[in-house]
Design an enzyme around this catalytic site. Structure first.
Site, PDB file in Angstrom:
ATOM      1  N   ARG A 110      -0.700 -22.164 -51.298  1.00 36.93           N
ATOM      2  CA  ARG A 110       0.520 -21.347 -51.254  1.00 36.93           C
ATOM      3  C   ARG A 110       1.148 -21.199 -52.633  1.00 36.93           C
ATOM      4  O   ARG A 110       2.088 -20.449 -52.799  1.00 36.93           O
ATOM      5  CB  ARG A 110       1.529 -22.085 -50.424  1.00 36.93           C
ATOM      6  N   ARG A 158       5.773 -10.003 -33.725  1.00 41.95           N
ATOM      7  CA  ARG A 158       5.333 -11.372 -33.444  1.00 41.95           C
ATOM      8  C   ARG A 158       6.522 -12.222 -32.968  1.00 41.95           C
ATOM      9  O   ARG A 158       6.374 -13.059 -32.076  1.00 41.95           O
ATOM     10  CB  ARG A 158       4.722 -11.973 -34.707  1.00 41.95           C
ATOM     11  N   ARG A 187      10.815 -16.101 -46.531  1.00 37.70           N
ATOM     12  CA  ARG A 187       9.368 -16.350 -46.608  1.00 37.70           C
ATOM     13  C   ARG A 187       8.683 -15.285 -47.465  1.00 37.70           C
ATOM     14  O   ARG A 187       7.773 -15.585 -48.227  1.00 37.70           O
ATOM     15  CB  ARG A 187       8.757 -16.387 -45.199  1.00 37.70           C
ATOM     16  N   LYS A 241      -3.645 -12.875 -41.150  1.00 40.47           N
ATOM     17  CA  LYS A 241      -4.594 -13.939 -41.518  1.00 40.47           C
ATOM     18  C   LYS A 241      -4.987 -14.800 -40.320  1.00 40.47           C
ATOM     19  O   LYS A 241      -6.156 -15.061 -40.101  1.00 40.47           O
ATOM     20  CB  LYS A 241      -3.996 -14.904 -42.561  1.00 40.47           C
ATOM     21  N   ARG A 268       8.503 -17.646 -32.641  1.00 41.79           N
ATOM     22  CA  ARG A 268       8.457 -18.653 -33.704  1.00 41.79           C
ATOM     23  C   ARG A 268       9.828 -18.781 -34.340  1.00 41.79           C
ATOM     24  O   ARG A 268      10.476 -17.790 -34.651  1.00 41.79           O
ATOM     25  CB  ARG A 268       7.424 -18.220 -34.764  1.00 41.79           C
TER      26      ARG A 268
HETATM   27  P1  AMP Z   1       2.436 -20.109 -41.815  1.00 41.43           P
HETATM   28  O1  AMP Z   1       2.104 -20.394 -40.393  1.00 41.43           O
HETATM   29  O2  AMP Z   1       1.235 -20.198 -42.728  1.00 41.43           O
HETATM   30  O3  AMP Z   1       3.188 -18.834 -42.003  1.00 41.43           O
HETATM   31  O4  AMP Z   1       3.405 -21.295 -42.294  1.00 41.43           O
HETATM   32  C1  AMP Z   1       4.667 -21.499 -41.701  1.00 41.43           C
HETATM   33  C2  AMP Z   1       5.506 -22.391 -42.594  1.00 41.43           C
HETATM   34  O5  AMP Z   1       4.863 -23.660 -42.759  1.00 41.43           O
HETATM   35  C3  AMP Z   1       5.718 -21.870 -44.016  1.00 41.43           C
HETATM   36  O6  AMP Z   1       6.787 -20.949 -44.118  1.00 41.43           O
HETATM   37  C4  AMP Z   1       6.002 -23.171 -44.765  1.00 41.43           C
HETATM   38  O7  AMP Z   1       7.299 -23.640 -44.518  1.00 41.43           O
HETATM   39  C5  AMP Z   1       5.031 -24.135 -44.092  1.00 41.43           C
HETATM   40  N1  AMP Z   1       3.712 -24.139 -44.756  1.00 41.43           N
HETATM   41  C6  AMP Z   1       2.522 -23.712 -44.259  1.00 41.43           C
HETATM   42  N2  AMP Z   1       1.527 -23.867 -45.135  1.00 41.43           N
HETATM   43  C7  AMP Z   1       2.089 -24.417 -46.238  1.00 41.43           C
HETATM   44  C8  AMP Z   1       1.601 -24.821 -47.504  1.00 41.43           C
HETATM   45  N3  AMP Z   1       0.312 -24.659 -47.844  1.00 41.43           N
HETATM   46  N4  AMP Z   1       2.482 -25.367 -48.391  1.00 41.43           N
HETATM   47  C9  AMP Z   1       3.778 -25.534 -48.076  1.00 41.43           C
HETATM   48  N5  AMP Z   1       4.322 -25.169 -46.921  1.00 41.43           N
HETATM   49  C10 AMP Z   1       3.488 -24.610 -45.997  1.00 41.43           C
END
Ligand code: AMP
Length: 196
Positions: free
Chosen positions: A88, A127, A144, A13, A133
């Protein structure tokens, strides 16, 4: 162009959103990036979010919604946005719809990148090596993916129900997947970049 990109962690994404923002002339808004910036800055919000993110769980809906609302109020989002990592869960879907209605920017389409789970695990491992990360460790990745299956998968169903979901095959070369995404966008969105 007001677009939500859906897909599992590691489905591509973020990478595709970076390509599309140039193509469509709208910002890429990633709630994960906004949260990582808050953690890095050591803001009170970041301090709250850090442990939750490192455990692979979702940060509270209120915090993420407030952050998103602030970001959408910036002038560059007036032309539209590519939302990545939000919504989410179903509660966030409803909050997003209410917010977008309030600001007069209704969503045009939710596009889901479909990638088989074996490939997801492989991509995240790649990644982790490249970006380091903190939430790409094997245990956190498992959590996750569990949270995604339990809370985020139903989001696609919600958009399907309101007739706004498109599913795109996310397996293949980056440029090929980008082409598929652009082909799946409503005609007026594809034309927007030509007319801009
Ligand atoms: P991502 O970069 O989208 O994979 O997000 C990394 C982490 O940020 C996730 O595993 C969550 O802990 C937090 N996170 C990102 N977007 C959201 C969201 N919309 N709601 C809640 N937590 C989020």
């Amino acid at each position: 162009m007001r677009l939500v990109l859906l897909g599992a962690p590691g489905s591509g994404k973020g990478t595709q959103a970076e390509v599309l923002k140039a193509e469509l002339g709208v910002p890429h808004i990633s709630t994960g990036d906004l949260l990582r910036a808050a953690v890095k800055a050591g803001s009170p919000l970041g301090l709250k979010a850090k442990a939750v993110m490192e455990a692979g769980q979702l940060v509270s809906d209120d915090i993420v919604l407030a952050m998103l609302e602030e970001r959408l109020a910036k002038p560059d989002a007036a032309a539209g946005f590519i939302l990545d990592g939000y919504p989410r869960n179903v509660a966030q879907c409803e909050a997003l719809e209410a917010l977008l209605e309030r600001i007069g920017q209704p969503l045009e389409i939710a596009l889901k990148l479909d990638v088989p789970s074996e490939l997801i695990v492989e991509r995240i491992a790649g990644r982790a090596a490249a970006q380091g990360r903190k939430d790409d460790t094997p245990e956190t990745v498992r959590e996750r993916l569990r949270v995604y299956a339990e809370q985020t998968e139903p989001v696609a169903g919600h958009f399907a129900q309101i007739g706004k979901l498109k599913i795109v095959d996310g397996v293949g070369e980056l440029a090929e997947v980008s082409r598929r995404i652009i082909a799946a966008l409503p005609a007026q969105c594809r034309n927007a970049r030509v007319n801009a």
